[in-house]
Design a protein around this motif. Sequence first.
Motif, mmCIF file in Angstrom:
data_model
loop_
_atom_site.group_PDB
_atom_site.id
_atom_site.type_symbol
_atom_site.label_atom_id
_atom_site.label_comp_id
_atom_site.label_asym_id
_atom_site.label_seq_id
_atom_site.Cartn_x
_atom_site.Cartn_y
_atom_site.Cartn_z
ATOM 1 N N GLN A 17 -88.719 -67.789 -49.812
ATOM 2 C CA GLN A 17 -87.552 -67.073 -49.283
ATOM 3 C C GLN A 17 -87.308 -65.689 -49.889
ATOM 4 O OE1 GLN A 17 -84.176 -69.743 -49.145
ATOM 5 N NE2 GLN A 17 -85.293 -71.206 -47.882
ATOM 6 N N PRO A 18 -87.285 -65.538 -51.228
ATOM 7 C CA PRO A 18 -87.026 -64.196 -51.773
ATOM 8 C C PRO A 18 -88.116 -63.189 -51.416
ATOM 9 C CG PRO A 18 -86.932 -65.863 -53.518
ATOM 10 C CD PRO A 18 -87.406 -66.540 -52.270
ATOM 11 N N LEU A 19 -89.356 -63.643 -51.393
ATOM 12 C CA LEU A 19 -90.465 -62.751 -51.065
ATOM 13 C C LEU A 19 -90.380 -62.302 -49.611
ATOM 14 C CD1 LEU A 19 -92.718 -61.686 -52.833
ATOM 15 C CD2 LEU A 19 -94.180 -63.498 -51.977
ATOM 16 N N GLY A 22 -87.560 -59.759 -49.236
ATOM 17 C CA GLY A 22 -87.962 -58.444 -49.738
ATOM 18 C C GLY A 22 -88.894 -57.726 -48.784
ATOM 19 N N TYR A 23 -89.809 -58.473 -48.194
ATOM 20 C CA TYR A 23 -90.747 -57.885 -47.233
ATOM 21 C C TYR A 23 -90.014 -57.370 -45.999
ATOM 22 C CZ TYR A 23 -94.475 -57.745 -43.712
ATOM 23 O OH TYR A 23 -95.325 -57.364 -42.707
ATOM 24 N N LEU A 24 -89.068 -58.146 -45.505
ATOM 25 C CA LEU A 24 -88.317 -57.710 -44.321
ATOM 26 C C LEU A 24 -87.460 -56.486 -44.635
ATOM 27 C CD1 LEU A 24 -87.274 -61.194 -42.898
ATOM 28 C CD2 LEU A 24 -89.221 -59.743 -42.220
ATOM 29 N N SER A 87 -100.323 -57.667 -43.887
ATOM 30 C CA SER A 87 -99.218 -56.769 -44.240
ATOM 31 C C SER A 87 -98.338 -57.377 -45.325
ATOM 32 C CB SER A 87 -98.396 -56.461 -42.977
ATOM 33 O OG SER A 87 -97.267 -55.696 -43.300
ATOM 34 N N PHE A 88 -97.981 -58.645 -45.163
ATOM 35 C CA PHE A 88 -97.104 -59.333 -46.108
ATOM 36 C C PHE A 88 -97.727 -59.415 -47.497
ATOM 37 C CE2 PHE A 88 -95.932 -63.442 -48.078
ATOM 38 C CZ PHE A 88 -94.584 -63.207 -48.310
ATOM 39 N N PHE A 89 -98.949 -59.938 -47.583
ATOM 40 C CA PHE A 89 -99.565 -60.115 -48.898
ATOM 41 C C PHE A 89 -99.956 -58.782 -49.526
ATOM 42 C CE2 PHE A 89 -99.947 -64.576 -47.638
ATOM 43 C CZ PHE A 89 -99.487 -65.177 -48.811
ATOM 44 N N THR A 95 -96.627 -54.085 -54.531
ATOM 45 C CA THR A 95 -95.342 -53.921 -55.214
ATOM 46 C C THR A 95 -95.223 -54.807 -56.450
ATOM 47 O OG1 THR A 95 -94.283 -55.559 -53.776
ATOM 48 C CG2 THR A 95 -94.153 -53.235 -53.091
ATOM 49 N N GLU A 96 -96.318 -55.481 -56.795
ATOM 50 C CA GLU A 96 -96.411 -56.338 -57.983
ATOM 51 C C GLU A 96 -95.425 -57.506 -57.978
ATOM 52 O OE1 GLU A 96 -96.259 -53.670 -61.344
ATOM 53 O OE2 GLU A 96 -98.279 -52.938 -60.927
#
Length: 110
Positions: A17-19, A22-24, A87-89, A95-96
């Motif tokens: 969820q947090p990842l 952040g991506y969105l 794109s996501f990974f 962005t580490e």
Amino acid sequence: MRQNNTGRSKPVPLAWQPLIAGYLRHLRALGRPSTTVNSRREQIEGMARALNSIKPADVTRGDIIGYHADQTWARETRRTHRNAAVSFFTWAFTTERLSGVNPVDGLPTV
């Protein structure tokens, strides 16, 4: 006892969820149209649900390939899901937010 289909999606695993959020946020900051952001959200959330017991940091190229292989998508749908994963990974590793081996490196093209 048989469970009824409520028509609602399964929840996205907590580890993802947090990842995903952040991506969105990143896509919105780039000015991507809401339709693109929503499509990417659906695509990444679907992958997260399918890889349910695997944390994002532990996903391998084989996991992504296996998830895609299990689907009955048309070629263009398969391509957009692959591109969403890339794109996501790529964002997460650039962005580490994740470290180690990026599972989309060397992912076959569709």
